[in-house]
Design a protein around this motif. Structure first.
Motif, PDB file in Angstrom:
ATOM      1  N   THR A  20       0.842  -1.205   0.000  1.00  0.00           N
ATOM      2  CA  THR A  20       0.000   0.000   0.000  1.00  0.00           C
ATOM      3  C   THR A  20       0.875   1.253   0.000  1.00  0.00           C
ATOM      4  N   PRO A  21       1.664   1.431  -1.061  1.00  0.00           N
ATOM      5  CA  PRO A  21       2.585   2.579  -1.079  1.00  0.00           C
ATOM      6  C   PRO A  21       1.899   3.889  -1.478  1.00  0.00           C
ATOM      7  N   HIS A  22       2.730   4.901  -1.688  1.00  0.00           N
ATOM      8  CA  HIS A  22       2.217   6.239  -2.021  1.00  0.00           C
ATOM      9  C   HIS A  22       1.901   6.354  -3.505  1.00  0.00           C
ATOM     10  N   VAL A  23       0.961   7.211  -3.805  1.00  0.00           N
ATOM     11  CA  VAL A  23       0.681   7.587  -5.186  1.00  0.00           C
ATOM     12  C   VAL A  23       1.116   9.049  -5.315  1.00  0.00           C
ATOM     13  N   GLN A  24       1.422   9.480  -6.529  1.00  0.00           N
ATOM     14  CA  GLN A  24       1.964  10.840  -6.645  1.00  0.00           C
ATOM     15  C   GLN A  24       0.938  11.923  -6.332  1.00  0.00           C
ATOM     16  N   PHE A  25      -0.327  11.550  -6.309  1.00  0.00           N
ATOM     17  CA  PHE A  25      -1.378  12.545  -6.075  1.00  0.00           C
ATOM     18  C   PHE A  25      -1.640  12.790  -4.596  1.00  0.00           C
ATOM     19  N   ALA A  26      -1.059  11.960  -3.750  1.00  0.00           N
ATOM     20  CA  ALA A  26      -1.369  12.053  -2.326  1.00  0.00           C
ATOM     21  C   ALA A  26      -0.105  12.121  -1.506  1.00  0.00           C
ATOM     22  N   LEU A  27      -0.169  12.805  -0.365  1.00  0.00           N
ATOM     23  CA  LEU A  27       0.851  12.592   0.628  1.00  0.00           C
ATOM     24  C   LEU A  27       0.136  12.004   1.826  1.00  0.00           C
ATOM     25  N   HIS A  28       0.225  10.690   1.958  1.00  0.00           N
ATOM     26  CA  HIS A  28      -0.595   9.968   2.924  1.00  0.00           C
ATOM     27  C   HIS A  28      -2.057  10.350   2.687  1.00  0.00           C
ATOM     28  N   SER A  29      -2.732  10.850   3.727  1.00  0.00           N
ATOM     29  CA  SER A  29      -4.170  11.086   3.549  1.00  0.00           C
ATOM     30  C   SER A  29      -4.465  12.465   2.973  1.00  0.00           C
ATOM     31  N   GLN A  30      -3.427  13.234   2.648  1.00  0.00           N
ATOM     32  CA  GLN A  30      -3.685  14.592   2.203  1.00  0.00           C
ATOM     33  C   GLN A  30      -3.688  14.708   0.669  1.00  0.00           C
ATOM     34  N   PHE A  31      -4.395  15.721   0.195  1.00  0.00           N
ATOM     35  CA  PHE A  31      -4.423  16.182  -1.206  1.00  0.00           C
ATOM     36  C   PHE A  31      -5.485  15.537  -2.098  1.00  0.00           C
ATOM     37  N   VAL A  32      -5.741  14.249  -1.935  1.00  0.00           N
ATOM     38  CA  VAL A  32      -6.686  13.613  -2.869  1.00  0.00           C
ATOM     39  C   VAL A  32      -8.120  14.094  -2.614  1.00  0.00           C
ATOM     40  N   ASN A  33      -8.352  14.629  -1.418  1.00  0.00           N
ATOM     41  CA  ASN A  33      -9.692  15.148  -1.114  1.00  0.00           C
ATOM     42  C   ASN A  33      -9.949  16.511  -1.767  1.00  0.00           C
ATOM     43  N   ILE A  34      -8.898  17.161  -2.263  1.00  0.00           N
ATOM     44  CA  ILE A  34      -9.073  18.486  -2.873  1.00  0.00           C
ATOM     45  C   ILE A  34      -9.729  18.297  -4.247  1.00  0.00           C
ATOM     46  N   ASP A  35     -10.782  19.049  -4.522  1.00  0.00           N
ATOM     47  CA  ASP A  35     -11.517  18.796  -5.776  1.00  0.00           C
ATOM     48  C   ASP A  35     -10.634  18.958  -7.018  1.00  0.00           C
ATOM     49  N   TRP A  36      -9.671  19.838  -6.984  1.00  0.00           N
ATOM     50  CA  TRP A  36      -8.766  19.957  -8.135  1.00  0.00           C
ATOM     51  C   TRP A  36      -8.086  18.626  -8.426  1.00  0.00           C
ATOM     52  N   MET A  37      -7.718  17.915  -7.353  1.00  0.00           N
ATOM     53  CA  MET A  37      -6.993  16.653  -7.549  1.00  0.00           C
ATOM     54  C   MET A  37      -7.912  15.588  -8.142  1.00  0.00           C
ATOM     55  N   GLU A  38      -9.200  15.709  -7.844  1.00  0.00           N
ATOM     56  CA  GLU A  38     -10.150  14.720  -8.370  1.00  0.00           C
ATOM     57  C   GLU A  38     -10.192  14.746  -9.905  1.00  0.00           C
ATOM     58  N   ASN A  39      -9.800  15.854 -10.509  1.00  0.00           N
ATOM     59  CA  ASN A  39      -9.707  15.911 -11.975  1.00  0.00           C
ATOM     60  C   ASN A  39      -8.731  14.863 -12.496  1.00  0.00           C
ATOM     61  N   PHE A  40      -7.679  14.623 -11.722  1.00  0.00           N
ATOM     62  CA  PHE A  40      -6.611  13.755 -12.204  1.00  0.00           C
ATOM     63  C   PHE A  40      -6.575  12.401 -11.505  1.00  0.00           C
ATOM     64  N   TYR A  41      -7.195  12.334 -10.363  1.00  0.00           N
ATOM     65  CA  TYR A  41      -7.170  11.072  -9.600  1.00  0.00           C
ATOM     66  C   TYR A  41      -8.527  10.865  -8.948  1.00  0.00           C
ATOM     67  N   PRO A  42      -9.511  10.507  -9.752  1.00  0.00           N
ATOM     68  CA  PRO A  42     -10.859  10.418  -9.198  1.00  0.00           C
ATOM     69  C   PRO A  42     -11.158   9.126  -8.459  1.00  0.00           C
ATOM     70  N   GLU A  43     -10.370   8.094  -8.711  1.00  0.00           N
ATOM     71  CA  GLU A  43     -10.775   6.788  -8.200  1.00  0.00           C
ATOM     72  C   GLU A  43      -9.552   5.914  -7.909  1.00  0.00           C
ATOM     73  N   PRO A  44      -9.575   5.198  -6.799  1.00  0.00           N
ATOM     74  CA  PRO A  44      -8.477   4.275  -6.521  1.00  0.00           C
ATOM     75  C   PRO A  44      -8.739   2.924  -7.179  1.00  0.00           C
ATOM     76  N   PHE A  45      -7.698   2.146  -7.313  1.00  0.00           N
ATOM     77  CA  PHE A  45      -7.823   0.798  -7.890  1.00  0.00           C
ATOM     78  C   PHE A  45      -6.959  -0.162  -7.085  1.00  0.00           C
ATOM     79  N   VAL A  46      -7.230  -1.450  -7.248  1.00  0.00           N
ATOM     80  CA  VAL A  46      -6.267  -2.436  -6.790  1.00  0.00           C
ATOM     81  C   VAL A  46      -5.622  -2.987  -8.061  1.00  0.00           C
ATOM     82  N   TYR A  47      -4.309  -3.057  -8.063  1.00  0.00           N
ATOM     83  CA  TYR A  47      -3.569  -3.522  -9.237  1.00  0.00           C
ATOM     84  C   TYR A  47      -3.167  -4.978  -8.999  1.00  0.00           C
TER      85      TYR A  47
END
Lengths: 751, 185, 255
Positions: A636-663
């Motif tokens: 469960t590593p980091h994604v470039q859109f998030a720093l831990h629990s921060q940033f992905v909740n910002i609506d601007w970020m949802e433009n580029f990272y709207p949904e998580p996946f399991v790979y």
């Protein structure tokens, strides 16, 4: 270039058309309606803005220096500070969302109280009311228990601005309390490097351009330290070979010359195999191992007796000929560097693996060399006063009678000789510690710079643990899951609204963080909140809190500086930082350039007695990783859109990272009847995550990858399936062992 | 000879971080749901590793812009230096440019009810600065070039996954991504 | 699914209006018909259909108040030209209601034909390779003629009826064949074909047109048939606008 008809002549044509009255149906209309206004293209004028200096305070290698453009008291936009050769004018995808964070409609705007935790029935209250309720509760605990050990603090890396250590200061100013200590991040590696070298101290990342060979081992800078990529590219363009060793074909791996897909948790075996080959070939740096190191002969004996390249190959899955070839190339290229990632040490054998890699790099003679090194991190630029943090307990405070008080890798307070101390709980076992807490029970929790429900392990257990707490206060910017589990939420400032100063644990730059705009809504910074609490406490019980009741946040930022910092960065005053960030004046870009180590022997310790005393092998021996109890190993590593629990909740970020996946690997998926983008249930004995699957051979066949993040509109949370199993090392320097968050196992089924 | 400004996308350096796209939103103060630059992952049929190589695209500032020919209100302007500027204030939101641009550069702002697109930050270029996206690229994968100055034979104009529209002659140029040597057990 | 209803109704209604005006113009050349029909009612129908079409198009605009500025870019934009030409067409239809003359009737017909041609160019954007050709113009012209020959009072007249049957056959064949032709094309064409073939409005539209064709063959009363043709054209047009893939939907993927 083919010239196009200028716009004006087309307009002329139309005007002519109109005046001739050809356009029958539109005749009679004022012709002005039909002619577009000429757009006045104003040139951008940087001088029309007020410029402020900010720093990204997140838990990130890059800790960017930010230049903030303000007009009419409003942040217009941000950019990377061009003065820093590291930031070099560029922030990252997260950093550019900051103006939106500041002005987000989702922010916690004023203090609020929730009628019942989890009910969502929030009521707005004033700061005075909030502090009245909180101080009542604290005094109640003190009255019931005779101490404040029932009051706990959990805080970590949500905001690394130095003045935010005032939260710890606030707790001390109330008395002896319970502290969640340690770090989920990097402790096993810190201790490993301390055993080997005496400290965690890495080269200046900017000197990576000098490397002739770079192994990026379990790190993914393309996502987690984007600014370092330019140095890696530069090294490559100067002829260096870049090899990435990682169980995931990361973005960094895609940019390497060579990528090795290693089995999870077997890096130690690989490093030892490489060390053995170095020995066999006679490519060991004899000067280093004899003059600057201790215990090498015993290590060499261990290698000869127990390790072969073929054995290593068997364990780690990399063919022996590749291991041999790389070892030879690495040994012959000078300088050669290894970047040891934090992911690699989040295992039950994490510290042992880091020690094995350190040993390999040391044998090759690349320690203390510009462009070389076993790079992990450093805290050499963190020598602040910690004025906000160091507060005295009130007269007569009663605390925990124990050997030592809490520690943390950022705890620079030094040893205390007081009769009492705070009670230390392991931050990596938050849920269990709360459940097990007694004498006195933990009753109240103060949460700041942290989102336990997104980051702490075994989420379901955490729910139960929070049920046991009487009172929870969250200091937050957004309505996170942790806030949902709180009684009171207090709005805290963003970087633009507060004064502080920031350093990095990777590069060597220092950045000022100025208040660029007045706080939005009713937000206050952490030390102002402490002052308010002190006021409420002292009004009810004079002397019950030593924290100053009136503070000037800017003055408090200034108090963090000292001559040592000024000398290190070659500045006369903190105000010099208003002209831009400054880099530490380093005698060499290499750490350990004098080869005087900070171990007990003052030498590199292949054999560490300290390590043995702490219950581990004295030599960097092979240690097996945690045994799986489910078909898939989960990362469960980091994604470039998030720093831990921060940033992905910002609506601007949802433009580029709207949904998580399991790979997952296509072959594994096939066996499970899972097709691309199917919704699946990822589960184990502690919980489950429902998410869509993407199939890719970027991951191993027996591996599942989910990137941690908090989505404001989704219940997705990787901590549902990550337990609190400890890593091996970390207790020595950070107060608690790390967590084996990459030794997790799940099964997956199609929903 | 006047300039012919163009974006050069070095896909070999691009790490798909989306910093360019977010920097654009940040500098141009775009509406929350609006993007002028998008980073598209290459399909595995084009680059073998999923979501590991990207096309970072905004407006391609074509030689013969489809948007300019589609727009009934003459809200598009092709500057001497090649930049195609859309004038939002005269746009009536007919979306014909959005239908017509093969690259999806103009997008509809559903609140303001008009189209909008990348302007190559011409206000910054006129002030001697780089476009916000170019300045934001941490790996110098996205750069600003003058097509009259560079040796075009070194670059791709129509990489796989990018519509080949020869009549429009889009200005963006590309360097293709390389693949690492892979060692697996 | 965005069916682009303003564009569907704009194109279908203006095409119906042009179709009727063409039949009317053809009739002007045949003196034996004069006096048999209510020309005023017919030109009123043309005007109302064209006006409704133009009105519908306004709903496509973000700012309908400034619709007239859409006529600014006549030198570049087929859309500007389309607006202007249909405006003029509607204007002549209006004149023909009150002061019909051969000149005005032929003027309306000429602008109507020009309108269809321009429409064919407007809705053949380079971004939609499968229809960036003569396909839209053919569909639009056939639609106009089918609508014209089935919606006029003369629909029962022998020559018109035969012509209509023939045109309907061609239109149905063209529409139904398109996705099968695209199936043999590149990825974008194949995906467009798949979308069309799985589109309910498309098959509904084809069914309406086939039904109308059957009625035309057996010579049934025209008003139901006329409405069937209109429904068929509208339904197929929905698919045309909603399910024709744009290159931008596949950036990063093979085309």
């Amino acid at each position: 270039m083919k010239k196009l008809e200028p716009v004006s002549s087309r307009r002329g044509f139309l005007k002519g058309l109109l005046s001739a009255g050809v356009a029958g149906t539109i005749g009679g209309l004022p012709s002005g309606l039909l002619v577009p206004q000429k757009a006045q293209a104003g040139t951008f004028d940087p001088d029309a803005y007020q410029i402020f200096r900010n720093a990204c305070p997140r838990n990130c290698y890059d800790t960017c220096s930010i230049k903030t453009y303000v007009k009419d008291g409003v942040v217009q936009f941000v950019e990377g500070a061009p003065e820093s050769t590291f930031t070099k004018g560029a922030l990252c995808v997260k950093g550019y969302t900051y103006p939106r964070r500041l002005y987000s409609p989702d922010r916690v705007k004023y203090p609020m109280i929730q009628d019942k935790r989890g009910s969502g029935n929030w009521r707005r209250i004033s700061w005075e009311e909030a502090m009245d309720i909180i101080s009542d509760k604290i005094l109640d605990i003190k009255k019931r228990d005779g101490s404040l050990l029932g009051l706990g603090l959990t805080k970590y890396s949500g905001n690394f601005g130095i003045t935010n250590y005032g939260v710890e200061g606030m707790m001390s100013s109330l008395g002896y309390t319970t502290r969640f200590v340690g770090t989920p991040c990097w402790p096993a590696g810190i201790d490993a490097q301390n055993y080997d070298l005496g400290d965690m101290w890495c080269n200046d990342p900017e000197d990576m351009v000098k490397a002739k060979y770079i192994i990026i081992w379990g790190a993914n800078p393309a996502w987690c330290s984007m600014h370092t990529m330019k140095y890696i590219y530069e090294a490559k363009s100067r002829g260096a070979k870049v090899v990435v060793i990682d169980p995931i074909l990361t973005q960094t791996a895609a940019k390497a010359d060579e990528y090795w897909q290693i089995k999870i948790g077997t890096d130690g075996a690989l490093a030892l195999g490489m060390a053995r080959h170095l020995l066999d070939l006679g490519l060991v740096d004899n000067d280093f191992v004899t003059n600057h190191a201790v215990g090498f002969e015993e290590f060499a004996d261990y290698l000869r007796e127990n390790i072969t390249v073929e054995w290593a190959s068997e364990i780690c899955g990399i063919p022996a000929e590749n291991i041999k070839a790389l070892t030879e190339e690495f040994a012959k290229a000078k300088p050669a560097a290894v970047w040891i990632g934090y992911g690699m040490q989040r295992h039950t054998n994490g510290g042992a693996m880091v020690r094995a890699i350190d040993a390999f790099v040391a044998m090759s003679g690349n320690i203390g060399v510009e462009g070389g090194g076993a790079r992990y991190g450093h805290l050499r630029t963190w020598g602040f006063n910690y004025h906000a943090m160091i507060q005295k307990q009130p007269e007569g405070s009663v605390g925990f009678v124990g050997a030592t008080g809490p520690k943390g890798e950022f705890d620079f307070a030094g040893e205390s000789t007081a009769a009492y101390s705070d009670r230390a709980y392991n931050i990596n076992k938050t849920a269990q510690e709360i459940l097990d807490s007694k004498d006195p029970e933990l009753k109240m929790l103060w949460i700041s710079c942290k989102n336990p429900f997104a980051q702490d392990f075994d989420r379901n257990k955490l729910e139960k643990a929070f049920d046991k707490l009487e009172f929870v206060v969250s200091v937050e910017q957004f309505f996170t899951e942790t806030v949902r589990h709180s009684d009171i939420v207090l709005p805290v400032t963003t970087l633009f609204e507060e004064w502080t100063v920031n350093a990095s644990y990777w590069h060597y730059w220092l950045s000022l963080n100025e208040q660029a705009v007045k706080p939005m809504h009713e937000a206050k910074c952490n030390i102002e909140i402490a002052a308010l609490l002190s006021k409420a406490m002292n009004a009810k019980e004079p002397g019950s809190c030593t924290f100053p009741q009136e503070i000037d946040a800017k003055e408090w930022m200034i108090k963090e500086f000292n001559q040592g910092i000024y000398d290190l960065f070659g500045i006369n005053s903190w105000e010099d930082l208003r002209n831009g960030p400054r880099k530490a004046k380093l005698p060499s870009s290499a750490s350990w350039n004098t080869r005087e180590f900070m171990t007990p022997s003052k030498k590199y310790e292949f054999k560490s007695e300290l390590c043995e005393q702490n219950g581990f092998n004295a030599l960097p021996k092979y240690v097996e990783v945690r045994k799986p109890d489910a078909p898939f190993k989960l990362l469960t590593p980091h994604v470039q859109f998030a720093l831990h629990s921060q940033f992905v909740n910002i609506d601007w970020m949802e433009n580029f990272y709207p949904e998580p996946f399991v790979y997952i690997h296509p072959e594994a998926a096939k066996e499970k009847g899972i097709k691309d983008l199917d919704t699946v249930r990822v589960f184990n004995k502690i919980g489950e995550v429902v998410v869509r699957a993407k199939l890719t051979d970027n991951v191993l066949k027996d591996c599942a990858v989910m990137y941690e993040a908090w989505f404001r509109k989704l219940t997705f949370n990787v901590q549902n399936v990550v337990d609190d199993c400890a890593a091996d090392m970390g207790a020595m320097k950070t107060g608690a062992p790390g967590v084996a968050l990459h030794d997790q196992f799940v099964d997956i089924v199609r929903v | 000879m006047s300039k012919r400004y163009a974006f050069l996308v070095d896909m070999d350096r691009c790490i798909g971080c989306r910093g360019c796209a977010m920097a654009c939103k940040n500098f141009n103060q775009l509406a929350p749901d609006m993007v002028w630059r998008q980073v598209y992952p290459l399909d595995e049929a084009i680059y073998p590793h999923r979501e590991r190589a990207f096309l970072s695209l905004a407006c391609n500032h074509c030689d013969r812009p489809a948007c300019l020919e589609a727009c009934p209100t003459a809200s598009y302007e092709k500057r001497e230096d090649g930049i195609v500027v859309h004038h939002q204030e005269t746009c009536i939101g007919c979306t014909n440019c959005i239908r017509s641009c093969p690259y999806g550069a103009p997008r509809f702002n559903s609140q303001e009810k008009h189209a909008e697109k990348c302007s190559m930050c011409y206000e910054r270029i006129d002030a001697g600065l780089l476009p916000a996206c170019v300045q934001a690229c941490p790996t110098q994968a996205l750069t600003l070039v003058d097509l009259n100055e560079i040796d075009e034979s070194k670059y791709e104009q129509y990489p796989a996954g990018y519509p080949a529209m020869k009549r429009l002659n889009p200005s963006t140029r590309f360097i293709l991504p390389k693949k690492p040597r892979i060692v697996r057990g | 699914m965005n069916y682009e209803f303003p564009l569907v109704f704009f194109t279908a209604l203006t095409q119906a209006a042009v179709g009727i005006s063409l039949v009317a113009a053809w009739r002007e050349t045949r003196t034996e018909c004069i006096g048999l029909f209510s020309f005023r009612r017919e030109w009123l129908t043309v005007f109302v259909l064209a006006s409704l079409g133009l009105l519908a198009s306004l709903f496509h605009l973000g700012d309908p108040k400034r619709a007239m500025t859409a006529l600014v870019n006549l030198s570049n934009s087929w859309l500007s030209r389309e607006g202007l030409v249909f405006g003029i067409f509607a204007f002549f239809a209006l004149i023909n209601i009150f002061r019909r003359s051969k000149l005005f009737v032929f003027a309306a017909a000429v602008f109507g034909i020009a309108g269809i041609v321009i429409q064919g160019l407007t809705y053949a954007p380079v971004s939609m390779p499968v229809i960036s050709n003569a396909v839209p113009m053919c569909i639009f012209a056939l639609s106009a003629l089918c609508l014209g020959t089935s919606l006029t009072q003369m629909a029962e007249e022998n020559g018109v009826s035969k012509m209509r049957t023939f045109l309907l056959v061609i239109l149905v064949i063209l529409l139904a064949a398109l996705p099968f032709v695209w199936k043999g094309g590149d990825v974008l064409s194949q995906e467009t074909a798949a979308l069309w073939l799985s589109s309910v409005p498309f098959w509904g539209g084809i069914a309406c047109l086939v039904l109308a064709l059957v009625m035309s063959l057996i010579g049934r009363r025209c008003i139901v048939m006329g409405l069937l043709v209109l429904a068929g054209v509208i339904l197929c047009r929905m698919t045309f606008f909603a399910d024709t893939l744009h290159t931008a939907t596949r950036i990063g993927m093979p085309y």
